[in-house]
Design an enzyme around this catalytic site. Structure first.
Site, PDB file in Angstrom:
ATOM      1  N   TYR A  66       0.719  -1.238  -0.175  1.00  0.00           N
ATOM      2  CA  TYR A  66      -0.020   0.067   0.056  1.00  0.00           C
ATOM      3  C   TYR A  66       0.728   1.364   0.064  1.00  0.00           C
ATOM      4  O   TYR A  66       0.617   2.027   0.859  1.00  0.00           O
ATOM      5  CB  TYR A  66      -0.811  -0.119   1.186  1.00  0.00           C
ATOM      6  CG  TYR A  66      -1.888   0.934   1.405  1.00  0.00           C
ATOM      7  CD1 TYR A  66      -2.309   1.593   0.219  1.00  0.00           C
ATOM      8  CD2 TYR A  66      -2.410   1.282   2.563  1.00  0.00           C
ATOM      9  CE1 TYR A  66      -3.586   2.433   0.367  1.00  0.00           C
ATOM     10  CE2 TYR A  66      -3.527   2.384   2.739  1.00  0.00           C
ATOM     11  CZ  TYR A  66      -4.176   3.118   1.588  1.00  0.00           C
ATOM     12  OH  TYR A  66      -4.961   3.766   1.651  1.00  0.00           O
ATOM     13  N   GLY A  93       7.105  -0.264  10.170  1.00  0.00           N
ATOM     14  CA  GLY A  93       5.860   0.034   9.539  1.00  0.00           C
ATOM     15  C   GLY A  93       5.776  -0.948   8.415  1.00  0.00           C
ATOM     16  O   GLY A  93       5.700  -0.454   7.109  1.00  0.00           O
ATOM     17  N   ARG A 124      -3.166  -4.081  14.097  1.00  0.00           N
ATOM     18  CA  ARG A 124      -3.267  -5.396  14.421  1.00  0.00           C
ATOM     19  C   ARG A 124      -3.709  -6.300  12.982  1.00  0.00           C
ATOM     20  O   ARG A 124      -3.360  -7.217  13.046  1.00  0.00           O
ATOM     21  CB  ARG A 124      -4.519  -5.427  15.205  1.00  0.00           C
ATOM     22  CG  ARG A 124      -4.679  -7.002  15.884  1.00  0.00           C
ATOM     23  CD  ARG A 124      -5.826  -6.883  16.978  1.00  0.00           C
ATOM     24  NE  ARG A 124      -4.949  -6.200  18.398  1.00  0.00           N
ATOM     25  CZ  ARG A 124      -4.083  -6.951  19.128  1.00  0.00           C
ATOM     26  NH1 ARG A 124      -3.671  -8.234  18.898  1.00  0.00           N
ATOM     27  NH2 ARG A 124      -3.585  -6.337  20.024  1.00  0.00           N
ATOM     28  N   ASN A 125      -4.605  -5.433  12.142  1.00  0.00           N
ATOM     29  CA  ASN A 125      -4.609  -6.288  10.864  1.00  0.00           C
ATOM     30  C   ASN A 125      -3.366  -6.559   9.921  1.00  0.00           C
ATOM     31  O   ASN A 125      -3.084  -7.726   9.623  1.00  0.00           O
ATOM     32  CB  ASN A 125      -5.607  -5.394  10.102  1.00  0.00           C
ATOM     33  CG  ASN A 125      -6.954  -5.575  10.662  1.00  0.00           C
ATOM     34  OD1 ASN A 125      -7.327  -6.164  11.650  1.00  0.00           O
ATOM     35  ND2 ASN A 125      -7.999  -5.057   9.834  1.00  0.00           N
ATOM     36  N   HIS A 126      -2.554  -5.396  10.229  1.00  0.00           N
ATOM     37  CA  HIS A 126      -1.382  -5.636   9.300  1.00  0.00           C
ATOM     38  C   HIS A 126      -0.428  -6.708   9.996  1.00  0.00           C
ATOM     39  O   HIS A 126       0.221  -7.554   9.565  1.00  0.00           O
ATOM     40  CB  HIS A 126      -0.328  -4.434   9.479  1.00  0.00           C
ATOM     41  CG  HIS A 126      -0.850  -3.351   8.526  1.00  0.00           C
ATOM     42  ND1 HIS A 126      -0.424  -2.072   8.461  1.00  0.00           N
ATOM     43  CD2 HIS A 126      -1.797  -3.392   7.678  1.00  0.00           C
ATOM     44  CE1 HIS A 126      -1.061  -1.314   7.751  1.00  0.00           C
ATOM     45  NE2 HIS A 126      -1.952  -2.222   6.930  1.00  0.00           N
ATOM     46  N   GLU A 138       9.690   2.792  18.785  1.00  0.00           N
ATOM     47  CA  GLU A 138      10.146   3.548  20.016  1.00  0.00           C
ATOM     48  C   GLU A 138      10.392   2.304  20.926  1.00  0.00           C
ATOM     49  O   GLU A 138      10.988   2.516  21.839  1.00  0.00           O
ATOM     50  CB  GLU A 138       8.898   4.397  20.482  1.00  0.00           C
ATOM     51  CG  GLU A 138       8.691   5.461  19.644  1.00  0.00           C
ATOM     52  CD  GLU A 138       7.492   5.266  18.661  1.00  0.00           C
ATOM     53  OE1 GLU A 138       6.849   6.033  18.030  1.00  0.00           O
ATOM     54  OE2 GLU A 138       7.345   4.129  18.283  1.00  0.00           O
ATOM     55  N   CYS A 194      -5.346  12.899  -4.283  1.00  0.00           N
ATOM     56  CA  CYS A 194      -3.701  12.905  -4.221  1.00  0.00           C
ATOM     57  C   CYS A 194      -3.055  12.682  -5.467  1.00  0.00           C
ATOM     58  O   CYS A 194      -1.931  13.232  -5.937  1.00  0.00           O
ATOM     59  CB  CYS A 194      -3.414  11.581  -3.080  1.00  0.00           C
ATOM     60  SG  CYS A 194      -3.527  11.961  -1.561  1.00  0.00           S
TER      61      CYS A 194
END
EC number: 2.1.1.-
Length: 286
Positions: A32, A71, A96-98, A123, A268
């Site tokens: 994505y 990420g 959580r889905n990722h 972090e 975009c």
């Protein structure tokens, strides 16, 4: 070391919409982020793999190295890194889905390499790794954490460490004016819409935000590759896919979510074409 808490709520509100909805416009890689149309005849899937390869090739990966993906999304780059580059991978995500899909995809590879996804922010990550990659996660960070992110990345890399940061960025009004690019009230409303409805808490950095903070942390910027028009084409493909699946999208989510995403994707694309927003791969060395 001061403990910083990741912004879990913002990421989960942005990405924990049903995977069934995203599947309507993403390609089978589940990537994505901006694709790389190395050839004009590429499919979206081919261009997404080309983008991941473009980034990973810049890291000088060697079999057995450990790659951290900050990420990691639904795990597309993690899977590619294991299968093509034979490295160990650790993917961090606040969604959580990722996390669930990345974990399942990595488990299905059947590799002897270490391959894991974690529901964790950068972090909270303190292990040493050989290389770092990050695709369009930086633009969700808070400006006050930019320097800390680069400092921590620098600290966990070896002396010959490399990081590839693939990030969106924007320009200030003065630069846009000098280039003859008008920033309208419609543009400002659109950016406000993105922050409120699509990417809660998101804040696009400027190019100096990236370069200056990376250099302040000790990194050398080896190369910057701009991909502006590639993103316009990526967004066009996503919008066409979603529009073709309109009825299903509304059934899976709602008409409001469908309309918001169409506005986001088409808006975009227009602003990438006009030069208001850009995206680049920043290759950094220690």
């Amino acid at each position: 070391m001061a403990k910083l808490r990741p912004y879990y709520e913002e990421s989960q509100s942005a990405y924990d919409i049903s995977d069934d909805f995203f599947a309507l416009f993403l390609d089978p890689t589940w990537v994505y982020t901006c694709a790389y149309f190395e050839r004009d005849d590429m499919t979206l899937e081919e261009a997404q793999l080309a983008k991941v390869d473009l980034a990973l090739d810049k890291l000088n990966l060697e079999p057995g190295m450990t790659l951290l993906d900050v990420g990691c999304g639904w795990g597309g780059a993690l899977v590619r890194a294991v299968e093509k580059y034979d490295v160990n991978v650790i993917g961090l995500t606040l969604s959580r889905n990722h996390y669930e899909r990345s974990k399942d995809r990595l488990a299905a590879i059947g590799t002897q390499r270490r391959a894991e996804a974690r529901l964790q922010g950068w972090e909270e990550f303190e292990e040493n790794v050989d290389r770092i990659v990050s695709f369009e996660a930086f633009d969700a960070f808070k400006k006050e954490r930019y320097l800390t992110f680069f400092e921590r990345s620098y600290d966990i890399l070896p002396d010959d460490g490399r990081m590839l940061l693939h990030s969106l960025f924007t320009y200030d009004r003065r630069w846009l004016h000098e280039q003859g690019i008008a920033l309208t009230m419609s543009d400002l409303r659109f950016l406000k819409f993105l922050r409120e409805s699509i990417f809660p808490g998101g804040e696009l950095p400027s190019e100096p935000d990236i370069v200056d903070n990376a250099q302040a942390a000790g990194f050398t910027i080896e190369h910057v590759q701009l991909l502006q028009q590639h993103y316009a084409r990526t967004l066009d493909a996503w919008a066409a896919n979603l529009q073709a699946a309109r009825e299903r999208a509304i059934a899976v989510q709602s008409e409001e979510v469908y309309n918001n995403f169409m506005h986001y994707l088409t808006g975009c694309a227009e602003r990438f074409r006009r030069g208001l927003i850009n995206v680049a791969q920043f290759t950094m060395t220690k």
